[in-house]
Design a protein around this motif. Structure first.
Motif, short mmCIF file in Angstrom:
data_model
loop_
_atom_site.label_atom_id
_atom_site.label_comp_id
_atom_site.label_asym_id
_atom_site.label_seq_id
_atom_site.Cartn_x
_atom_site.Cartn_y
_atom_site.Cartn_z
N LEU A 30 -76.14 -51.91 20.37
CA LEU A 30 -75.30 -52.36 21.48
C LEU A 30 -74.49 -53.59 21.09
O LEU A 30 -73.31 -53.71 21.46
CB LEU A 30 -76.16 -52.66 22.71
CG LEU A 30 -76.72 -51.45 23.44
CD1 LEU A 30 -77.69 -51.89 24.54
CD2 LEU A 30 -75.62 -50.60 24.04
N ALA A 31 -75.09 -54.49 20.33
CA ALA A 31 -74.37 -55.68 19.86
C ALA A 31 -73.23 -55.27 18.94
O ALA A 31 -72.12 -55.83 19.02
CB ALA A 31 -75.32 -56.64 19.16
N ASP A 32 -73.47 -54.29 18.06
CA ASP A 32 -72.40 -53.79 17.18
C ASP A 32 -71.26 -53.20 17.99
O ASP A 32 -70.08 -53.46 17.70
CB ASP A 32 -72.94 -52.73 16.21
CG ASP A 32 -73.88 -53.29 15.16
OD1 ASP A 32 -73.88 -54.53 14.96
OD2 ASP A 32 -74.61 -52.49 14.54
N ILE A 33 -71.59 -52.42 19.00
CA ILE A 33 -70.55 -51.82 19.85
C ILE A 33 -69.78 -52.91 20.58
O ILE A 33 -68.55 -52.87 20.66
CB ILE A 33 -71.18 -50.84 20.86
CG1 ILE A 33 -71.71 -49.60 20.11
CG2 ILE A 33 -70.17 -50.43 21.93
CD1 ILE A 33 -72.54 -48.67 20.96
N GLU A 34 -70.49 -53.91 21.09
CA GLU A 34 -69.83 -55.01 21.79
C GLU A 34 -68.89 -55.76 20.84
O GLU A 34 -67.75 -56.08 21.23
CB GLU A 34 -70.89 -55.97 22.33
CG GLU A 34 -70.31 -57.10 23.16
CD GLU A 34 -71.38 -58.02 23.72
OE1 GLU A 34 -71.07 -58.77 24.65
OE2 GLU A 34 -72.53 -57.98 23.22
N ASP A 35 -69.31 -56.00 19.61
CA ASP A 35 -68.44 -56.67 18.63
C ASP A 35 -67.19 -55.85 18.35
O ASP A 35 -66.09 -56.39 18.27
CB ASP A 35 -69.20 -56.92 17.32
CG ASP A 35 -70.28 -57.98 17.46
OD1 ASP A 35 -70.26 -58.74 18.46
OD2 ASP A 35 -71.17 -58.03 16.56
N TYR A 43 -80.80 -52.70 20.90
CA TYR A 43 -80.04 -53.93 21.15
C TYR A 43 -79.09 -54.23 19.99
O TYR A 43 -77.97 -54.70 20.20
CB TYR A 43 -80.98 -55.11 21.40
CG TYR A 43 -81.51 -55.14 22.81
CD1 TYR A 43 -80.65 -55.30 23.90
CD2 TYR A 43 -82.87 -55.02 23.07
CE1 TYR A 43 -81.13 -55.31 25.19
CE2 TYR A 43 -83.36 -55.04 24.36
CZ TYR A 43 -82.49 -55.19 25.42
OH TYR A 43 -82.98 -55.21 26.70
N LEU A 54 -65.79 -53.63 20.32
CA LEU A 54 -64.93 -53.65 21.50
C LEU A 54 -64.18 -54.96 21.61
O LEU A 54 -62.99 -54.99 21.96
CB LEU A 54 -65.75 -53.38 22.76
CG LEU A 54 -66.27 -51.96 22.95
CD1 LEU A 54 -67.20 -51.89 24.15
CD2 LEU A 54 -65.11 -50.99 23.09
N GLU A 55 -64.86 -56.07 21.32
CA GLU A 55 -64.20 -57.37 21.38
C GLU A 55 -63.10 -57.48 20.34
O GLU A 55 -62.02 -57.99 20.62
CB GLU A 55 -65.23 -58.49 21.20
CG GLU A 55 -66.11 -58.72 22.40
CD GLU A 55 -67.18 -59.77 22.16
OE1 GLU A 55 -67.25 -60.35 21.05
OE2 GLU A 55 -67.97 -60.02 23.09
#
Length: 68
Positions: A48-53, A45, A55-56
């Motif tokens: 995934l949060a790092d990847i989401e950040d 998780y 991408l944002e």
């Protein structure tokens, strides 16, 4: 030669003691496995949060106008 009751009781005691030890060992193994799964899930998780950040932040930088 037949077994005496005393011998049978000793054998039963050894079997019951061993069964308890095996049960405890299995329970501890499951506890360690659960801890590892929880740890792995937490790392997943986090990644995934790092990847989401990332991408944002990339999406935001793509929207900003570029001065020419």
């Amino acid at each position: 030669m037949a077994l005496d009751n005393k011998d049978v009781e000793r054998i039963e005691s050894i079997i019951y003691k061993s069964a308890d030890d095996v049960a405890i060992s299995i329970a501890r193994s499951f506890e360690r496995l659960e801890e590892r799964v929880d740890s792995t899930e937490s790392r997943l998780y986090s990644r995934l949060a790092d990847i989401e950040d990332k991408l944002e932040s990339r999406a935001i930088s793509d929207r900003e106008p570029v001065d020419e």
